[in-house]
Scaffold this motif. Structure first.
Motif, PDB file in Angstrom:
ATOM      1  N   UNK A   1       0.734  -1.278  -0.177  1.00 51.73           N
ATOM      2  CA  UNK A   1       0.019  -0.066   0.179  1.00 51.73           C
ATOM      3  C   UNK A   1       0.803   1.423  -0.159  1.00 51.73           C
ATOM      4  N   UNK A   2       1.983   1.066   0.232  1.00 56.25           N
ATOM      5  CA  UNK A   2       2.962   2.246   0.252  1.00 56.25           C
ATOM      6  C   UNK A   2       3.286   2.758  -1.353  1.00 56.25           C
ATOM      7  N   UNK A   3       3.057   3.940  -1.481  1.00 54.34           N
ATOM      8  CA  UNK A   3       3.364   4.562  -2.779  1.00 54.34           C
ATOM      9  C   UNK A   3       4.769   4.946  -3.007  1.00 54.34           C
TER      10      UNK A   3
ATOM     11  N   UNK B   1      11.368   4.355 -14.906  1.00 53.29           N
ATOM     12  CA  UNK B   1       9.907   4.486 -14.180  1.00 53.29           C
ATOM     13  C   UNK B   1       9.725   3.688 -13.051  1.00 53.29           C
ATOM     14  N   UNK B   2      10.894   3.753 -12.139  1.00 50.69           N
ATOM     15  CA  UNK B   2      10.607   3.144 -10.706  1.00 50.69           C
ATOM     16  C   UNK B   2      10.101   4.118  -9.902  1.00 50.69           C
ATOM     17  N   UNK B   3       8.685   4.203  -9.742  1.00 54.42           N
ATOM     18  CA  UNK B   3       7.766   4.775  -8.712  1.00 54.42           C
ATOM     19  C   UNK B   3       7.368   4.217  -7.608  1.00 54.42           C
ATOM     20  N   UNK B   4       7.064   3.011  -7.819  1.00 57.30           N
ATOM     21  CA  UNK B   4       6.614   2.014  -6.706  1.00 57.30           C
ATOM     22  C   UNK B   4       7.085   0.697  -6.709  1.00 57.30           C
ATOM     23  N   UNK B   5       7.482  -0.031  -5.547  1.00 59.90           N
ATOM     24  CA  UNK B   5       7.663  -1.073  -5.373  1.00 59.90           C
ATOM     25  C   UNK B   5       9.054  -1.354  -4.759  1.00 59.90           C
ATOM     26  N   UNK B   6       9.909  -2.593  -5.251  1.00 62.90           N
ATOM     27  CA  UNK B   6      10.818  -2.673  -4.035  1.00 62.90           C
ATOM     28  C   UNK B   6      12.415  -3.088  -5.012  1.00 62.90           C
ATOM     29  N   UNK B   7      13.321  -2.627  -4.704  1.00 65.84           N
ATOM     30  CA  UNK B   7      14.427  -2.891  -5.414  1.00 65.84           C
ATOM     31  C   UNK B   7      15.619  -3.502  -4.563  1.00 65.84           C
ATOM     32  N   UNK B   8      16.159  -4.770  -4.710  1.00 67.17           N
ATOM     33  CA  UNK B   8      17.059  -5.514  -3.993  1.00 67.17           C
ATOM     34  C   UNK B   8      18.202  -5.743  -4.654  1.00 67.17           C
ATOM     35  N   UNK B   9      19.404  -5.515  -3.901  1.00 65.26           N
ATOM     36  CA  UNK B   9      20.722  -5.319  -4.241  1.00 65.26           C
ATOM     37  C   UNK B   9      21.537  -5.610  -3.265  1.00 65.26           C
ATOM     38  N   UNK B  10      22.781  -6.069  -3.522  1.00 63.57           N
ATOM     39  CA  UNK B  10      23.917  -6.332  -2.647  1.00 63.57           C
ATOM     40  C   UNK B  10      24.840  -5.262  -2.505  1.00 63.57           C
TER      41      UNK B  10
ATOM     42  N   UNK C   1      24.129   4.278  -8.267  1.00 60.16           N
ATOM     43  CA  UNK C   1      23.077   3.653  -8.356  1.00 60.16           C
ATOM     44  C   UNK C   1      21.844   4.899  -7.835  1.00 60.16           C
ATOM     45  N   UNK C   2      22.314   5.920  -6.981  1.00 60.34           N
ATOM     46  CA  UNK C   2      21.246   6.898  -6.821  1.00 60.34           C
ATOM     47  C   UNK C   2      20.884   7.958  -7.957  1.00 60.34           C
ATOM     48  N   UNK C   3      21.994   7.687  -8.951  1.00 54.30           N
ATOM     49  CA  UNK C   3      21.514   8.569 -10.374  1.00 54.30           C
ATOM     50  C   UNK C   3      20.477   8.018 -10.861  1.00 54.30           C
ATOM     51  N   UNK C   4      19.989   6.545 -10.556  1.00 56.52           N
ATOM     52  CA  UNK C   4      18.989   5.967 -11.236  1.00 56.52           C
ATOM     53  C   UNK C   4      17.577   6.231 -10.461  1.00 56.52           C
ATOM     54  N   UNK C   5      17.619   6.830  -9.252  1.00 55.66           N
ATOM     55  CA  UNK C   5      16.497   6.470  -8.318  1.00 55.66           C
ATOM     56  C   UNK C   5      15.791   7.842  -8.147  1.00 55.66           C
ATOM     57  N   UNK C   6      14.655   7.784  -7.887  1.00 58.64           N
ATOM     58  CA  UNK C   6      13.792   9.124  -7.477  1.00 58.64           C
ATOM     59  C   UNK C   6      14.183   9.376  -6.263  1.00 58.64           C
ATOM     60  N   UNK C   7      14.027  10.647  -5.689  1.00 67.32           N
ATOM     61  CA  UNK C   7      14.241  11.283  -4.701  1.00 67.32           C
ATOM     62  C   UNK C   7      13.419  10.717  -3.248  1.00 67.32           C
ATOM     63  N   UNK C   8      12.260  10.302  -3.438  1.00 67.48           N
ATOM     64  CA  UNK C   8      11.421  10.034  -2.298  1.00 67.48           C
ATOM     65  C   UNK C   8      11.290   8.222  -1.924  1.00 67.48           C
TER      66      UNK C   8
END
Length: 285
Positions: free
Chosen positions: A3-5, A68-77, A239-246
């Motif tokens: 439910x988290x946007x 277009x990563x605005x919702x969901x989960x990214x897993x990484x090592x 990686x932060x360059x690929x990700x949204x700020x929120x």
């Protein structure tokens, strides 16, 4: 979490925990929760061989979806968090689409695929490969589970079908196909020229005789070329360059120690191999 946007980024302890957590989250989160994974290369720093094509395929598919990563989960090592990445524009700029009914000239397509890191083979068996047999053009696009067979008619795409790589039997038809690059680094003429220039600036001596330099000069990807990725670009990304700020960043209490251990391992491997005059290495930084 479903439910988290906001998008979530979770750093796991290692590749095994990443796989376990991904399975559990897909079970409990259901299909409505997007879950992306960015595995590390699963090779030791400065190894003289490249990651498995399946790993490269998964990484590129994830990098493409992060736009277009605005919702969901990214897993990484931790290793993936540390590693340099191609510029954000690299994946999208070197991707292209094919659709049923469109004109398709084989010679330019072959050149474009080779420049994007695809390999010409007799029979497609893994991501990043293509094969031409008469009017049939088989390709296994990076980031997909199955290859695609393109049937040509008078230099137009008559049909696109997924097919089983084991039996070679055609499966369901599709209307369009997006082709991502096959590697995180480019191999077109401009990229090769820039690599050669930066390699000569960074390393002294008769670089033209070195295997890495010669291979890239011929438009090839020598084993272990991933560790020379910064020489292909004016600037790399993290990686932060690929990700949204929120985004929400989640990690266990051992993250700092895991990052330090990974960085120490990189430094130790560099010190172990940096004196090889046949294979000069970029410093860890």
């Amino acid at each position: 979490m479903a439910a988290d946007t906001r998008p979530w980024v979770c750093v796991t302890a290692d590749a095994r925990e990443l796989e376990r957590l991904a399975v559990e989250l897909r079970f409990f989160g259901g299909p409505q929760l997007p879950i992306l994974t960015l595995p590390d290369w699963e090779i030791l720093p400065y190894d003289q061989f490249s990651p498995h094509p399946d790993i490269v395929s998964e990484r590129l598919a994830t990098l493409a979806r992060l736009a277009d990563f605005r919702h969901g989960l990214l897993l990484l090592t931790p290793e993936s968090l540390l590693a340099r990445l191609p510029p954000v524009s690299q994946v999208s700029a070197r991707s292209f689409a094919l659709e049923r009914g469109a004109a398709l000239a084989l010679a330019p397509l072959r050149h474009r695929l080779v420049s994007a890191g695809y390999v010409s083979v007799g029979q497609v068996g893994g991501p990043g490969e293509f094969a031409l047999r008469g009017s049939l053009f088989d390709v296994w696009p990076t980031g997909t589970e199955l290859p695609v067979r393109i049937d040509l008619l008078d230099e137009h795409i008559d049909s696109l079908r997924r097919f089983d790589p084991e039996s070679q039997r055609s499966l369901e038809p599709i209307e369009a196909l997006r082709l991502l690059p096959a590697r995180e680094l480019p191999l077109d003429a401009d990229a090769v020229r820039e690599f050669r220039r930066r390699f000569r600036l960074r390393f002294s001596g008769e670089v033209a005789r070195l295997g890495v330099y010669r291979g890239v000069s011929e438009g090839l990807a020598p084993p272990g070329i991933e560790f020379y990725l910064p020489l292909f670009f004016e600037a790399t990304a993290s990686l932060p360059d690929y990700l949204p700020a929120d985004l929400v960043f989640a990690a266990g209490p051992g993250l700092e120690g895991a990052l330090q251990a990974a960085w120490t391992a990189i430094g130790e491997r560099y010190e172990q191999y940096r004196h090889d005059i046949e294979r000069p290495l970029p410093a860890p930084a």
